[in-house]
Design an enzyme around this catalytic site. Structure first.
Site, PDB file in Angstrom:
ATOM      1  N   GLY A   2       0.831  -1.198   0.000  1.00 51.89           N
ATOM      2  CA  GLY A   2       0.000   0.000   0.000  1.00 51.89           C
ATOM      3  C   GLY A   2       0.862   1.244   0.000  1.00 51.89           C
ATOM      4  N   GLY A   3       0.302   2.314   0.506  1.00 53.26           N
ATOM      5  CA  GLY A   3       1.026   3.586   0.536  1.00 53.26           C
ATOM      6  C   GLY A   3       2.290   3.524   1.357  1.00 53.26           C
ATOM      7  N   GLY A  49      23.346  14.225 -28.569  1.00 48.91           N
ATOM      8  CA  GLY A  49      22.787  14.642 -27.278  1.00 48.91           C
ATOM      9  C   GLY A  49      23.326  13.797 -26.146  1.00 48.91           C
ATOM     10  CB  ALA A  50      24.162  10.213 -25.884  1.00 53.27           C
TER      11      ALA A  50
HETATM   12  C1  HXC Z   1      -4.019  -4.342  11.773  1.00 50.11           C
HETATM   13  C2  HXC Z   1      -2.787  -6.155  11.122  1.00 50.11           C
HETATM   14  C3  HXC Z   1      -2.481  -5.542   9.885  1.00 50.11           C
HETATM   15  C4  HXC Z   1      -3.001  -4.254   9.656  1.00 50.11           C
HETATM   16  C5  HXC Z   1      -1.526  -7.463   9.929  1.00 50.11           C
HETATM   17  N1  HXC Z   1      -2.179  -7.333  11.082  1.00 50.11           N
HETATM   18  N2  HXC Z   1      -1.703  -6.374   9.170  1.00 50.11           N
HETATM   19  N3  HXC Z   1      -3.535  -5.539  12.043  1.00 50.11           N
HETATM   20  N4  HXC Z   1      -3.753  -3.685  10.619  1.00 50.11           N
HETATM   21  N5  HXC Z   1      -2.742  -3.581   8.513  1.00 50.11           N
HETATM   22  C6  HXC Z   1      -2.228  -8.291  12.186  1.00 50.11           C
HETATM   23  C7  HXC Z   1      -3.037  -9.522  11.864  1.00 50.11           C
HETATM   24  O1  HXC Z   1      -4.408  -9.272  12.124  1.00 50.11           O
HETATM   25  C8  HXC Z   1      -2.442 -10.495  12.856  1.00 50.11           C
HETATM   26  O2  HXC Z   1      -2.967 -10.198  14.121  1.00 50.11           O
HETATM   27  C9  HXC Z   1      -0.982 -10.108  12.885  1.00 50.11           C
HETATM   28  O3  HXC Z   1      -0.938  -8.782  12.387  1.00 50.11           O
HETATM   29  C10 HXC Z   1      -0.126 -10.967  11.981  1.00 50.11           C
HETATM   30  O4  HXC Z   1      -0.727 -11.017  10.712  1.00 50.11           O
HETATM   31  P1  HXC Z   1      -0.992 -12.370   9.929  1.00 50.11           P
HETATM   32  O5  HXC Z   1      -2.001 -12.081   8.878  1.00 50.11           O
HETATM   33  O6  HXC Z   1      -1.279 -13.479  10.897  1.00 50.11           O
HETATM   34  O7  HXC Z   1       0.455 -12.625   9.306  1.00 50.11           O
HETATM   35  P2  HXC Z   1       0.829 -13.254   7.912  1.00 50.11           P
HETATM   36  O8  HXC Z   1       0.001 -14.476   7.665  1.00 50.11           O
HETATM   37  O9  HXC Z   1       2.287 -13.381   7.925  1.00 50.11           O
HETATM   38  O10 HXC Z   1       0.380 -12.168   6.828  1.00 50.11           O
HETATM   39  C11 HXC Z   1       1.021 -10.907   6.809  1.00 50.11           C
HETATM   40  C12 HXC Z   1       0.273  -9.954   5.856  1.00 50.11           C
HETATM   41  C13 HXC Z   1      -1.236  -9.925   6.250  1.00 50.11           C
HETATM   42  C14 HXC Z   1       0.479 -10.414   4.433  1.00 50.11           C
HETATM   43  C15 HXC Z   1       0.940  -8.590   6.006  1.00 50.11           C
HETATM   44  O11 HXC Z   1      -1.349  -9.678   7.647  1.00 50.11           O
HETATM   45  C16 HXC Z   1      -1.969  -8.840   5.530  1.00 50.11           C
HETATM   46  O12 HXC Z   1      -2.359  -8.995   4.350  1.00 50.11           O
HETATM   47  N6  HXC Z   1      -2.276  -7.753   6.244  1.00 50.11           N
HETATM   48  C17 HXC Z   1      -3.024  -6.655   5.720  1.00 50.11           C
HETATM   49  C18 HXC Z   1      -2.185  -5.903   4.758  1.00 50.11           C
HETATM   50  C19 HXC Z   1      -2.895  -4.717   4.244  1.00 50.11           C
HETATM   51  O13 HXC Z   1      -3.772  -4.790   3.378  1.00 50.11           O
HETATM   52  N7  HXC Z   1      -2.616  -3.579   4.895  1.00 50.11           N
HETATM   53  C20 HXC Z   1      -3.184  -2.323   4.560  1.00 50.11           C
HETATM   54  C21 HXC Z   1      -2.380  -1.823   3.392  1.00 50.11           C
HETATM   55  S1  HXC Z   1      -2.942  -0.291   2.892  1.00 50.11           S
HETATM   56  P3  HXC Z   1      -3.204 -11.314  15.234  1.00 50.11           P
HETATM   57  O14 HXC Z   1      -3.868 -10.545  16.333  1.00 50.11           O
HETATM   58  O15 HXC Z   1      -4.073 -12.345  14.582  1.00 50.11           O
HETATM   59  O16 HXC Z   1      -1.849 -11.825  15.581  1.00 50.11           O
HETATM   60  C22 HXC Z   1      -1.984   0.716   3.714  1.00 50.11           C
HETATM   61  C23 HXC Z   1      -2.281   2.105   3.423  1.00 50.11           C
HETATM   62  C24 HXC Z   1      -1.156   2.960   3.819  1.00 50.11           C
HETATM   63  O17 HXC Z   1      -1.144   0.362   4.442  1.00 50.11           O
HETATM   64  C25 HXC Z   1      -1.457   4.312   3.242  1.00 50.11           C
HETATM   65  C26 HXC Z   1      -0.339   5.251   3.498  1.00 50.11           C
HETATM   66  C27 HXC Z   1      -0.565   6.500   2.728  1.00 50.11           C
END
Ligand code: HXC
Length: 519
Positions: A174-175, A409-410
């Protein structure tokens, strides 16, 4: 008044710290290790000088109360921050703790990172970010997004003031990818690091395309295709060593000079092997990396983005112990032509060197910009312009050596005299012309060739005439575009002397807010 003794209070403190230092707990730690990953603190210990790390903000707590967050304790809020030293020089570090809620970034997590960034800026020391996170902490909504925004803002404020280095040691989606992208160098580990704006599931939902996470955002993808990664390591340990090596070439901030390294390789060593490496026949390729390695202090060349846009080489090295940024065409790939990716790669490197007082050594063997509709439609005009801009803008010492081709130019784009080179040296094999003989003769002698009794013979004669005129450095030397035509064996000596002389060069800024860099 407390009835406890100071010692008892210290014991309580130690107990509380020990609890927090366990991060996400045994199960999560085991999962992290089983995934082949080190924990946030283990990483820092390996990165910095032994025993030098001081952690701050261990007691930080989040203050979210929605979606069951009020009851959740998140040790250190999922990120370890502090300062230590690398080779005795201060660095500031943050390291996301995946064992604590997936290293997700909420309000206080972000505040810890921005605090450490502010400290690094005040002190004038590099910031190193170790990223291993599920991204924005979903439960904290807009506060998480704001946290990223504040980091991006500081990345930009710090740009050109302190070196910023990002290590991607897990997911970065993501971001969240944009903080590393705003920093100076990105390190990735094969099989472990992933970076994408939208992951494979979203890609499939939005476009129907199926692609693995590795192919979409793994280390190899970003090192070879997108150019996002600057360095790739096969293990985390190797990655930390590479970061330490990179830092050995960089000053801690923009008002310091880069550190002077070992200079046991004599500055006045002759480069006799160059006579064998570089063929005088313009169409015979050679490996420019061999030329670079022969010229610089033995073993000092650290290539940046080595598997991306291989038609240009960029990297740090030393000559006589003094750090220099090298930019060189690579005749082995695309005959050394400049294309979109090469221009992007070189421009960013040139600007980094200029920010941090690293002189530039440019080695030229370039037949031109790469022709073709792909390049034109992809915007080679605006990408190529970046190189012209970056070199023209750079005020560090700029030394240029023309080995063979320098066309059109290069030629100008490869730090010609007109873009502000301080000293231009050329080998006797240099060819400085508007274009190669074949193209030129067909344009300027079209009528003569058509009218001739034997067009082919006439064309050959005119080609030879053109080569005689331009396939040498002397016309450019007569006009002063080239300062000296040199014996290739003396290249290191000449460059070392030039670096010494131009070291004290100072150019004032133009008093404008900033230019409008082409993007
Ligand atoms: C809250 C999160 C989290 C998140 C993971 N966790 N990502 N909690 N917010 N973004 C938590 C899970 O719920 C879990 O909690 C623990 O972290 C470990 O995650 P798992 O899924 O068990 O680990 P794994 O199987 O290794 O998978 C990792 C992962 C997956 C691929 C990163 O967790 C995932 O897809 N997370 C979401 C990613 C995502 O879409 N994030 C938002 C992106 S957008 P528990 O309590 O069960 O241990 C973004 C916008 C930013 O970030 C913008 C900036 C401008």
């Amino acid at each position: 008044m407390s009835k406890k003794t100071l010692l008892e209070l210290v014991e309580e403190l130690e107990k509380e710290k020990a609890l927090l230092l366990r991060g996400g707990g045994e199960k999560a730690l085991k999962k992290q290790h089983e995934a082949g990953k080190l924990t946030a603190r283990e990483r820092i210990e390996l990165l910095v000088d032994e025993g030098s790390f001081e952690e701050i903000d261990l007691f930080i707590e989040h203050r979210a109360d929605r979606f069951g967050m009020a009851e959740r304790k998140l040790p250190a809020d999922g990120v370890v921050t502090g300062f230590g030293t690398i080779e005795g020089r201060v660095v500031f570090v943050y390291s996301q703790d995946f064992t604590v809620m997936g290293g997700s970034l909420g309000e206080m997590h972000a505040r810890k990172i921005t605090k450490i960034m502010d400290m690094a800026l005040k002190v004038g020391a590099p910031i190193i970010g170790i990223n291993d996170s599920g991204g924005a902490r979903i439960q904290e909504g807009i506060d998480s997004l704001s946290g990223y925004g504040q980091i991006f803002f500081r990345n930009t404020q710090a740009s050109g003031v302190i070196p910023q280095i990002a290590l991607i040691l897990g997911p970065c989606a993501g971001g969240a990818v944009y903080s590393p992208a705003l920093m100076d160098f990105i390190f990735m580990v094969e099989g472990e690091s992933k970076m994408f704006v939208t992951g494979p599931q979203v890609v499939k939902a939005a476009t129907g395309e199926e692609i693995s996470a590795e192919d979409l955002g793994g280390a190899t993808t970003h090192a070879t295709k997108s150019g996002v990664a600057h360095f790739v390591a096969s293990t985390e340990e190797e990655c930390f060593l590479k970061v330490r090596t990179l830092l050995s070439y960089l000053p801690s901030n923009n008002v310091e000079d880069p550190p002077v390294g070992d200079s046991s390789d004599p500055w006045n060593r002759h480069n006799t092997p160059l006579l064998e490496i570089v063929s005088p026949h313009p169409n015979k390729p050679y490996d420019m990396k061999e030329v670079v390695e022969e010229l610089v202090d033995r073993g000092s060349f650290l290539e940046v983005q080595k598997d991306f846009a291989r038609n240009i080489i960029v990297g740090f090295s030393r000559i006589g112990g003094q750090v220099v940024g090298v930019v060189a065409n690579q005749p082995y790939h695309l005959a050394g032509c400049l294309d979109i990716n090469a221009a992007d790669k070189a421009s960013r490197f040139i600007r980094f060197c200029d920010c941090f007082n690293i002189p530039l050594l440019t080695l030229v063997d370039v037949p031109g910009f790469l022709p073709g509709s792909n390049q034109e439609l992809g915007g080679i005009i605006r990408h190529g312009a970046k190189m012209l801009y970056a070199y023209s803008e750079a005020t560090v010492p700029k030394i240029t050596v023309i080995l063979r081709k320098a066309y059109g130019g290069a030629y100008l784009a490869m730090c010609s005299r007109d873009l502000g080179a301080d000293l231009v040296l050329a080998w006797p094999t240099a060819e400085i012309a508007v274009m190669g003989a074949e193209g030129a003769v067909d344009i300027i002698f079209r009528q003569e060739i058509e009218k001739a009794l034997d067009s082919e013979v006439e064309r050959e004669k005119l080609l030879e005439q053109y080569r005689q005129e331009f396939y040498n450095p002397y016309q450019a030397a007569r006009r002063g575009y080239v300062d000296e035509v040199i014996d290739p064996r003396e290249t290191r000596i000449k460059v070392a002397k030039a670096l010494e002389v131009f070291w004290s060069k100072r150019e004032e800024g133009k008093g404008k807010k900033h230019g409008n860099f082409p993007v």
